[in-house]
Motif scaffolding. Sequence first.
Motif, PDB file in Angstrom:
ATOM      1  N   UNK A 119       0.811  -1.221   0.000  1.00  0.00           N
ATOM      2  CA  UNK A 119       0.000   0.000   0.000  1.00  0.00           C
ATOM      3  C   UNK A 119       0.843   1.270   0.000  1.00  0.00           C
ATOM      4  N   UNK A 120       2.156   1.141  -0.069  1.00  0.00           N
ATOM      5  CA  UNK A 120       3.045   2.301   0.028  1.00  0.00           C
ATOM      6  C   UNK A 120       2.952   3.159  -1.232  1.00  0.00           C
ATOM      7  N   UNK A 121       3.097   4.458  -1.019  1.00  0.00           N
ATOM      8  CA  UNK A 121       3.074   5.400  -2.133  1.00  0.00           C
ATOM      9  C   UNK A 121       4.448   5.488  -2.784  1.00  0.00           C
ATOM     10  N   UNK A 122       4.497   6.092  -3.962  1.00  0.00           N
ATOM     11  CA  UNK A 122       5.761   6.279  -4.666  1.00  0.00           C
ATOM     12  C   UNK A 122       6.674   7.185  -3.842  1.00  0.00           C
ATOM     13  N   UNK A 123       7.948   6.861  -3.810  1.00  0.00           N
ATOM     14  CA  UNK A 123       9.002   7.596  -3.100  1.00  0.00           C
ATOM     15  C   UNK A 123       8.891   7.492  -1.574  1.00  0.00           C
ATOM     16  N   UNK A 124       8.107   6.542  -1.093  1.00  0.00           N
ATOM     17  CA  UNK A 124       7.977   6.336   0.357  1.00  0.00           C
ATOM     18  C   UNK A 124       9.233   5.622   0.862  1.00  0.00           C
ATOM     19  N   UNK A 125       9.850   6.162   1.896  1.00  0.00           N
ATOM     20  CA  UNK A 125      11.089   5.623   2.445  1.00  0.00           C
ATOM     21  C   UNK A 125      10.774   4.518   3.455  1.00  0.00           C
ATOM     22  N   UNK A 126      11.491   3.390   3.348  1.00  0.00           N
ATOM     23  CA  UNK A 126      11.295   2.293   4.294  1.00  0.00           C
ATOM     24  C   UNK A 126      12.641   1.651   4.622  1.00  0.00           C
ATOM     25  N   UNK A 127      12.671   0.952   5.760  1.00  0.00           N
ATOM     26  CA  UNK A 127      13.881   0.288   6.254  1.00  0.00           C
ATOM     27  C   UNK A 127      13.597  -1.203   6.390  1.00  0.00           C
ATOM     28  N   UNK A 128      14.555  -1.999   5.937  1.00  0.00           N
ATOM     29  CA  UNK A 128      14.537  -3.439   6.210  1.00  0.00           C
ATOM     30  C   UNK A 128      15.709  -3.691   7.152  1.00  0.00           C
TER      31      UNK A 128
END
Length: 159
Positions: A119-128
């Motif tokens: 469901x994330x938007x474009x350019x949304x920053x995430x960490x693994x």
Amino acid sequence: MTRFFRKPVEKNTRRGAATVEFAVTIPVFALFLVALIEFGHAYMVQTTLRAAAKKAARMGVANGVTTDEVSSEAMKIVSSAVRTDNLTVLIKDANIFDTSDAPTENLNITNLPDIALQDAETRHLFIVRLELPYDEVALFPPFWVNNLTLHSQSVMRHE
């Protein structure tokens, strides 16, 4: 001219010296060898965690990929090298880093909100982030370090 000759040394006078020298040096050498193997193994596990976090995060960049798929990809990569019974895979929302006024000092990544990558938007920053207790993967019981956790993380933007 007078020549001085030494009396020949008997062969039996140094009979135990080699045994004593061996008894003193072999434990030091064995400890060095065990430490070399253990640190090499820890480095291999750390490198595996780094590669798994990077590959899983790269997978999470694509549209249509779920958070569970990214987590299972990281798990699959790490399980090819070590046991993953206590591997923790965190996939967190990292948009806090996009704002310049957000306090990031002493920030605990586990306190960041979870993200649903599907469901994330474009350019949304995430960490693994991957975390693995060292006690679980050590070849020899780590008597020199307690409660050490090996970890690695990768930060990407959703496309």
